[in-house]
Design an enzyme around this catalytic site. Structure first.
Site, PDB file in Angstrom:
ATOM      1  CG  ASP A   7      -4.090  35.933  -4.147  1.00 33.31           C
ATOM      2  OD1 ASP A   7      -4.497  34.759  -4.142  1.00 33.31           O
ATOM      3  OD2 ASP A   7      -3.448  36.439  -5.090  1.00 33.31           O
ATOM      4  CG  LEU A   8      -3.286  30.946   1.446  1.00 36.12           C
ATOM      5  CD1 LEU A   8      -1.858  31.385   1.716  1.00 36.12           C
ATOM      6  CD2 LEU A   8      -3.961  30.557   2.755  1.00 36.12           C
ATOM      7  CG  LEU A  13      -0.483  35.041   2.614  1.00 32.32           C
ATOM      8  CD1 LEU A  13      -0.715  34.261   3.905  1.00 32.32           C
ATOM      9  CD2 LEU A  13      -0.140  36.483   2.942  1.00 32.32           C
ATOM     10  CE1 TYR A  95     -14.297  26.850 -15.252  1.00 27.63           C
ATOM     11  CE2 TYR A  95     -14.548  25.741 -13.144  1.00 27.63           C
ATOM     12  CZ  TYR A  95     -13.788  26.029 -14.255  1.00 27.63           C
ATOM     13  OH  TYR A  95     -12.530  25.514 -14.370  1.00 27.63           O
ATOM     14  N   GLY A 102     -11.775  28.077  -9.192  1.00 34.43           N
ATOM     15  CA  GLY A 102     -10.816  28.569  -8.195  1.00 34.43           C
ATOM     16  C   GLY A 102     -11.207  29.979  -7.746  1.00 34.43           C
ATOM     17  CB  ALA A 103     -11.644  31.465  -4.380  1.00 40.16           C
ATOM     18  CG  ASP A 104      -6.813  31.455  -7.818  1.00 39.72           C
ATOM     19  OD1 ASP A 104      -7.792  30.765  -8.188  1.00 39.72           O
ATOM     20  OD2 ASP A 104      -5.632  31.103  -8.011  1.00 39.72           O
TER      21      ASP A 104
HETATM   22  N1  LIG Z   1      10.912  35.279 -13.043  1.00 35.18           N
HETATM   23  C1  LIG Z   1      10.197  34.167 -12.892  1.00 35.18           C
HETATM   24  N2  LIG Z   1      10.336  33.163 -13.803  1.00 35.18           N
HETATM   25  C2  LIG Z   1       9.615  32.039 -13.688  1.00 35.18           C
HETATM   26  N3  LIG Z   1       8.759  31.802 -12.701  1.00 35.18           N
HETATM   27  C3  LIG Z   1       8.601  32.751 -11.760  1.00 35.18           C
HETATM   28  C4  LIG Z   1       9.294  33.980 -11.801  1.00 35.18           C
HETATM   29  N4  LIG Z   1       8.919  34.716 -10.718  1.00 35.18           N
HETATM   30  C5  LIG Z   1       8.029  33.967 -10.051  1.00 35.18           C
HETATM   31  N5  LIG Z   1       7.835  32.795 -10.669  1.00 35.18           N
HETATM   32  C6  LIG Z   1       6.963  31.704 -10.279  1.00 35.18           C
HETATM   33  O1  LIG Z   1       5.669  32.206 -10.055  1.00 35.18           O
HETATM   34  C7  LIG Z   1       5.024  31.417  -9.065  1.00 35.18           C
HETATM   35  C8  LIG Z   1       4.506  32.294  -7.981  1.00 35.18           C
HETATM   36  O2  LIG Z   1       3.518  33.058  -8.549  1.00 35.18           O
HETATM   37  P1  LIG Z   1       2.501  33.902  -7.666  1.00 35.18           P
HETATM   38  O3  LIG Z   1       3.270  34.935  -6.932  1.00 35.18           O
HETATM   39  O4  LIG Z   1       1.404  34.374  -8.523  1.00 35.18           O
HETATM   40  O5  LIG Z   1       2.082  32.906  -6.568  1.00 35.18           O
HETATM   41  P2  LIG Z   1       1.056  31.791  -6.369  1.00 35.18           P
HETATM   42  O6  LIG Z   1       0.212  32.326  -5.299  1.00 35.18           O
HETATM   43  O7  LIG Z   1       1.790  30.570  -6.111  1.00 35.18           O
HETATM   44  O8  LIG Z   1       0.224  31.595  -7.658  1.00 35.18           O
HETATM   45  P3  LIG Z   1      -0.976  30.658  -7.681  1.00 35.18           P
HETATM   46  O9  LIG Z   1      -2.118  31.560  -7.328  1.00 35.18           O
HETATM   47  O10 LIG Z   1      -0.965  30.152  -9.071  1.00 35.18           O
HETATM   48  O11 LIG Z   1      -0.767  29.601  -6.694  1.00 35.18           O
HETATM   49  C9  LIG Z   1       6.051  30.429  -8.555  1.00 35.18           C
HETATM   50  O12 LIG Z   1       5.877  29.192  -9.200  1.00 35.18           O
HETATM   51  C10 LIG Z   1       7.359  31.085  -8.967  1.00 35.18           C
HETATM   52  O13 LIG Z   1       8.372  30.146  -9.135  1.00 35.18           O
HETATM   53  C1  LIG Z   2      -6.028  26.613 -11.107  1.00 37.02           C
HETATM   54  C2  LIG Z   2      -5.555  27.160  -9.788  1.00 37.02           C
HETATM   55  C3  LIG Z   2      -4.550  26.218  -9.143  1.00 37.02           C
HETATM   56  C4  LIG Z   2      -4.839  28.491 -10.079  1.00 37.02           C
HETATM   57  O1  LIG Z   2      -4.379  29.065  -8.918  1.00 37.02           O
HETATM   58  C5  LIG Z   2      -6.744  27.447  -8.828  1.00 37.02           C
HETATM   59  O2  LIG Z   2      -7.580  28.400  -9.373  1.00 37.02           O
HETATM   60  C6  LIG Z   2      -7.543  26.206  -8.512  1.00 37.02           C
HETATM   61  O3  LIG Z   2      -7.130  25.404  -7.719  1.00 37.02           O
HETATM   62  N1  LIG Z   2      -8.753  26.102  -9.167  1.00 37.02           N
HETATM   63  C7  LIG Z   2      -9.712  25.040  -8.915  1.00 37.02           C
HETATM   64  C8  LIG Z   2     -10.144  24.397 -10.185  1.00 37.02           C
HETATM   65  C9  LIG Z   2     -10.789  25.302 -11.220  1.00 37.02           C
HETATM   66  O4  LIG Z   2     -10.630  26.528 -11.225  1.00 37.02           O
HETATM   67  O5  LIG Z   2     -11.499  24.763 -12.097  1.00 37.02           O
END
Ligand SMILES: Nc1ncnc2c1ncn2[C@@H]1O[C@H](COP(=O)(O)OP(=O)(O)OP(=O)(O)O)[C@@H](O)[C@H]1O
Ligand SMILES: CC(C)(CO)[C@@H](O)C(=O)NCCC(=O)O
Length: 255
Positions: A7-8, A13, A95, A102-104
């Protein structure tokens, strides 16, 4: 020989073995595009031959991850959001342009349904961005991804405030009902914004007769989890729903 799930995200990652999405490893890349040697060593040591993932990070980071995997003789497949997932159950996307979701978010929704069948779900991922997505059952084994909300995650809110103002610090304080200093005022504002997103979405779902189970995941979910648990009974905190969704999809493909 091993298969992994990836899951990137925008700052991290997350990966796990295909058969063990409950136990993810996290590596914070901070958009640098450079993978830590430790992950590389680990993947090599495991003899990774297949990686199944989804990415919302920049093309550059996705590309460099794929390149690395190929340099150790592993195939990397990135999956994207689709109009429909068909497997053990059917999930349809509402959608406007399903492939632009977003794929996530899509795989988190699939993972959530796989974990909790026959229930309306509010899938909350609090990471770099916060996404709050609604999924409802529409028939036997059939579900619809109704739609959802996107907002800055807590860290981005904090950075945005500090960057966009002259006198506000990067605040790490306490949430209180009546904050009496700047740090607590900012912290409370940010936590309540995240809570508000979730509460509002719950109310909208209740409005269509679908009181949801709330699934909370993502690096920042610990910021809101205690408050959400205080307010709602039906909360499930997960390490990673995206990896669950990917595992569900891969299992289906290998069926
Ligand atoms: N205790 C915390 N308080 C506030 N923010 C946090 C805390 N722990 C992690 N984060 C924030 O969560 C985010 C990381 O979340 P995640 O591990 O889900 O990663 P991500 O892959 O970046 O998420 P996304 O899929 O939204 O990109 C970062 O912005 C980090 O600063
Ligand atoms: C909203 C984020 C950044 C959350 O990780 C991601 O899902 C993304 O880039 N989505 C594309 C736009 C959409 O979901 O409508």
């Amino acid at each position: 020989m091993a298969s992994i799930l990836i899951d990137l995200g925008n700052s991290a990652l997350k990966w796990s073995l295909l058969d063990d999405p409950e136990n993810p490893f996290t590596y914070v890349h901070e958009s640098s595009g450079i993978l830590d040697e430790k992950i590389k060593d680990k993947w090599q040591e495991l003899g990774v031959k297949n990686a199944y993932g989804c990415t919302v990070a920049s093309d550059w980071i996705a590309h460099s991850t794929k390149n690395f995997l190929s340099s150790i003789g592993a195939q990397c497949t990135w999956f994207t959001a689709k109009k429909e997932f068909t497997g053990d159950f059917i999930l349809k996307s509402n959608y406007d342009h399903p492939e632009l979701l977003g794929a996530d978010r899509w795989f988190a929704a699939i993972g959530s349904v796989a974990l909790h069948k026959d229930e309306p779900l509010l899938v909350c991922h609090l990471g770099t961005a916060s996404t709050i997505d609604s999924v409802i059952p529409t028939g036997i084994g059939e579900y619809v991804f109704l739609g959802g909300r996107i907002a800055p995650g807590p860290a981005m809110m904090r950075e945005g405030l500090a960057r966009g103002t002259s006198h506000l610090p990067r605040a790490f304080g306490r949430r209180t009902d009546f904050p009496t200093n700047t740090i607590d005022a900012i912290t409370t504002g940010i936590v309540d914004s995240q809570l508000g997103l979730i509460e509002r979405a719950v109310r909208e779902m209740e409005g269509i007769g679908a009181t949801p189970k709330i699934l909370l995941a993502g690096g920042a979910s610990k910021v809101v989890a205690p408050y959400i648990q205080q307010e709602f009974d039906n909360v499930d905190i997960r390490h990673n729903l995206v990896l669950h969704g990917l595992a569900t999809m891969v299992r289906e493909q290998n069926h």
